[in-house]
Design an enzyme around this catalytic site. Structure first.
Site, PDB file in Angstrom:
ATOM      1  N   HIS A  18       0.824  -1.147  -0.081  1.00  0.00           N
ATOM      2  CA  HIS A  18      -0.073  -0.061   0.093  1.00  0.00           C
ATOM      3  C   HIS A  18       0.804   1.072  -0.048  1.00  0.00           C
ATOM      4  CE1 HIS A  18      -3.319  -2.609   0.989  1.00  0.00           C
ATOM      5  NE2 HIS A  18      -2.853  -2.946   2.022  1.00  0.00           N
ATOM      6  N   ASP A  19       1.712   1.367   1.068  1.00  0.00           N
ATOM      7  CA  ASP A  19       2.177   2.748   1.347  1.00  0.00           C
ATOM      8  C   ASP A  19       3.176   3.281   0.080  1.00  0.00           C
ATOM      9  OD1 ASP A  19       2.329   2.267   4.774  1.00  0.00           O
ATOM     10  OD2 ASP A  19       0.570   2.992   3.389  1.00  0.00           O
TER      11      ASP A  19
END
Ligand code: RIB
Ligand code: CA
Length: 310
Positions: free
Chosen positions: A240-241
């Site tokens: 995700h990040d």
């Protein structure tokens, strides 16, 4: 590009920090941590260890808010007890940076406003620090040119409830405050990040490239593997990040659309849902760009190339 990174390391936060700190296009002014995946003292310690691993001990890491503005404390499920999987990174020898994350965000953003040189703020965890900074010092909005946030879920559905993504659910009121603050927000929601799957073949490609931190990064990613082919369509866990940092570096790898986005704060079944108005139904002005398309091969080429530079 001068940036601030607010995060809750967290394995995918760690990979995002390694990407940012290996990218000369970015000047990371500070890393501000916040409670999220694991408690605040742990995200702080993890942030320090990741910055040290990156070989950038001069980048200050700060400790932040201990929990959400209001509502139950929620912790991550996929980063292991310590928050960085089973891999215990070496301790950092860097001096502990003074200043609470909120104070540091305010200081940098007021200085940026004063200088007429606004900063990009990247958030990779719950938005508590930024919300508290906004409540204490509304003038910081003039110090931000945009906020790029891993947050929210739209058509993809939630990852902690059927409708809510973790970073928003963990502090829904903070997320709403940030969406209302008037600074343009670029959202990297699950609709986008579920396309960033670290499949076994991709992780094998990373390992084959060599590099000082490659093996450890691959171990971190492998531990983090959420491996839910039924949900994601193939094996491997979503990173995700790092999509937030990759967006800064190569926005052409992404596609998105403008919307008015608000957070559901009263729903019995939908609390923490990010509700996107993409077609002007509410008549409310756009406050966000919602990213929903990723050139995944291009993303992993960028990420692996930068991770294996050092
Ligand atoms: O829902 C995914 C997000 O929650 C990621 O930022 C992960 O690190 C956790 O904070
Ligand atoms: Ca995170």
């Amino acid at each position: 590009m001068r940036i601030l990174i607010d995060c809750d390391p967290g394995v995918d936060d760690a990979i995002a920090l390694l990407l940012a700190l290996a990218s000369p296009e970015l000047e990371v002014l500070a890393v501000t941590t916040v409670a999220g995946n694991v408690p605040a003292e742990r995200t702080f310690e993890n942030g320090r260890r990741v910055v040290a691993l990156a070989g950038r001990p001069e980048v200050p890491v700060h400790r932040g808010c201990e929990g959400p503005l209001l509502g139950p404390v929620l912790r991550g499920k996929y980063s292991g007890e310590g928050g960085l999987g089973g891999s215990l990174l070496p301790e950092s020898a860097a001096p502990v940076a003074a200043g609470h994350s909120v104070d540091v965000l305010i200081a940098h953003l007021l200085a940026a406003a004063e200088a007429g040189a606004p900063i990009t703020v990247c958030t990779l965890g719950p938005l508590t620090n930024l919300a508290v900074a906004l409540a204490r010092e509304p003038g910081i909005v003039r110090g931000m040119d945009r906020i790029v946030a891993m947050a929210g879920a739209f058509a993809a559905g939630g990852n902690r409830t059927p409708s809510a993504e973790f970073n928003v659910l963990a502090d829904a009121h903070a997320a709403e405050m940030v969406l209302r603050c008037g600074v343009p927000v670029v959202l990297a929601p699950l609709d986008l990040t579920f396309q960033a799957l670290a499949t076994p073949a991709r992780v094998a490609d990373l390992r084959a490239r060599g590099g000082r931190i490659t093996s450890l990064a691959a171990d971190l990613i492998t531990f983090y593997d959420r491996n839910d082919p039924a949900r994601y369509g193939e094996p491997g866990g979503p990173l995700h990040d790092p999509t937030v940092i990759a967006y800064l570096l190569r926005p052409e790898l992404f596609g998105g659309r403008p919307a008015h986005v608000a957070v559901e704060l009263t729903g019995q079944h939908s609390f923490g849902q990010t509700v996107g108005d993409f077609f002007g139904t509410t008549g409310k002005p756009h406050n966000a760009t919602v990213l929903n398309r990723l050139d995944a091969p291009g993303f992993f080429d960028l990420l692996w190339e930068r991770l294996t530079r050092s």
